[in-house]
Design an enzyme around this catalytic site. Sequence first.
Site, PDB file in Angstrom:
ATOM      1  N   GLY A 142       0.811  -1.205   0.000  1.00 12.67           N
ATOM      2  CA  GLY A 142       0.000   0.000   0.000  1.00 12.67           C
ATOM      3  C   GLY A 142       0.845   1.256   0.000  1.00 12.67           C
ATOM      4  O   GLY A 142       2.000   1.252  -0.405  1.00 12.67           O
ATOM      5  N   SER A 143       0.262   2.311   0.511  1.00 13.53           N
ATOM      6  CA  SER A 143       0.868   3.642   0.419  1.00 13.53           C
ATOM      7  C   SER A 143       2.047   3.809   1.372  1.00 13.53           C
ATOM      8  O   SER A 143       2.319   2.959   2.229  1.00 13.53           O
ATOM      9  CB  SER A 143      -0.184   4.701   0.729  1.00 13.53           C
ATOM     10  N   ILE A 144       2.688   4.952   1.244  1.00 17.50           N
ATOM     11  CA  ILE A 144       3.829   5.291   2.090  1.00 17.50           C
ATOM     12  C   ILE A 144       3.436   5.410   3.564  1.00 17.50           C
ATOM     13  O   ILE A 144       4.266   5.307   4.449  1.00 17.50           O
ATOM     14  CB  ILE A 144       4.507   6.584   1.586  1.00 17.50           C
ATOM     15  N   GLY A 145       2.142   5.544   3.835  1.00 11.93           N
ATOM     16  CA  GLY A 145       1.668   5.631   5.213  1.00 11.93           C
ATOM     17  C   GLY A 145       1.656   4.302   5.952  1.00 11.93           C
ATOM     18  O   GLY A 145       1.344   4.254   7.138  1.00 11.93           O
TER      19      GLY A 145
END
Length: 144
Positions: A65-68
């Site tokens: 998923g995302s960088i978060g």
Amino acid sequence: MAKSDILCGRPSGGKLAEGYALVCKNSIMGWNGIDVETGIITEKGHPYQGISIENTILVIPGSRGSIGWSDFFYGCHLNGHGPAAYVLTKMDSKCGTAVVMAGVPCVSDFPEDQDPCELIRTGDYVKVNGEKGTVEILERSVRA
């Protein structure tokens, strides 16, 4: 213990942890995948949706998923619901950030013939040595 019950990867943080493995072959999304307040997997359709990662030895190929992603997994640790250790097929920057900030044991970057997502089963009792880079399967799960 047979040599095949010890996996050797790269030491990637922390010292020692023992516990029951939770093997997520497709990893877990950060955003909408994990509840930082409880450590429960919330990702729709995930095989372990509704199960907590708290105090498990979390075995995953890497982040997804995302960088978060690192924020969500570190958030679980901040709230007392993170895994006891990570076993990562391959380390990436998102996993590295979460592991370093949480300060828990981690072993990563295994050779192709020692994929932990294939060799460890959910429910196996394992010991992770983040200083030596070893993952020892101490007791196999009775589940097939």
